[in-house]
Design an enzyme around this catalytic site. Structure first.
Site, PDB file in Angstrom:
ATOM      1  N   CYS A   1      14.257  -0.361   3.015  1.00  0.00           N
ATOM      2  CA  CYS A   1      13.269  -0.473   4.097  1.00  0.00           C
ATOM      3  C   CYS A   1      12.202   0.595   3.902  1.00  0.00           C
ATOM      4  CB  CYS A   1      13.958  -0.298   5.450  1.00  0.00           C
ATOM      5  SG  CYS A   1      12.810  -0.090   6.826  1.00  0.00           S
TER       6      CYS A   1
ATOM      7  N   HIS B   1       8.055   0.159  15.005  1.00  0.00           N
ATOM      8  CA  HIS B   1       6.961   1.127  14.979  1.00  0.00           C
ATOM      9  C   HIS B   1       5.972   0.810  16.078  1.00  0.00           C
ATOM     10  CE1 HIS B   1       6.000  -2.154  12.157  1.00  0.00           C
ATOM     11  NE2 HIS B   1       4.729  -2.004  12.480  1.00  0.00           N
TER      12      HIS B   1
ATOM     13  N   ASP C   1      -1.467   5.592   9.455  1.00  0.00           N
ATOM     14  CA  ASP C   1      -1.394   4.278   8.815  1.00  0.00           C
ATOM     15  C   ASP C   1      -2.201   4.303   7.521  1.00  0.00           C
ATOM     16  OD1 ASP C   1      -0.719   1.174  10.065  1.00  0.00           O
ATOM     17  OD2 ASP C   1      -2.004   1.326   8.292  1.00  0.00           O
TER      18      ASP C   1
END
Ligand code: 5GP
Ligand code: ZN
Length: 112
Positions: free
Chosen positions: A3, A98, A29
């Protein structure tokens, strides 16, 4: 588990961290949709909001206590948006829970 965000949480994949403690991590991000675009994740693997139960209440509460601290630190005085995409219809692309923090401009009614 294979992951991406578990690997970021473990430090196996580098990230631009903005907050970290024993249970959660926040990082920028890689493909920002707003001037400020931060992801907040639990370090433990949870697939999405769809997997949350009462057992996760303290963890989720902690995330939402830290989000305003991050917003202040990032200077998001005009406000911000929290988004959590859950499942394919929402376009979730990383199957690890998230919360997006988006801000730094006047946001459209699209996600960002
Ligand atoms: P989702 O589409 O699942 O709601 O959000 C996943 C987010 O993760 C996307 O905004 C994407 O840009 C971001 N992302 C994907 N891979 C990476 C990465 O390796 N590093 C960072 N920092 N962000 C990533
Ligand atoms: Zn994970």
């Amino acid at each position: 588990m294979d992951c991406l965000f578990c690997k970021i949480a473990a430090g196996e994949i580098p990230s631009a961290k903005v907050y970290e403690d024993e249970t959660i991590l926040a990082f920028r991000d890689i493909n920002p949709q707003a001037p400020t675009h931060i992801l907040v994740i639990p370090k433990a693997h949870i697939g999405s909001v769809a997997e949350l139960t009462e057992a996760n209440a303290a963890l989720v509460g902690h995330i939402f206590a830290v989000i305003p601290e991050i917003a202040v630190r990032e200077g998001l005085t005009g406000g911000f948006r929290i988004v959590s995409n859950c499942g394919p219809d929402a376009g979730q692309s990383v199957p690890h829970l998230h919360f997006h923090i988006l801000g730094g401009k006047e946001l459209s009614l699209e996600m960002a």
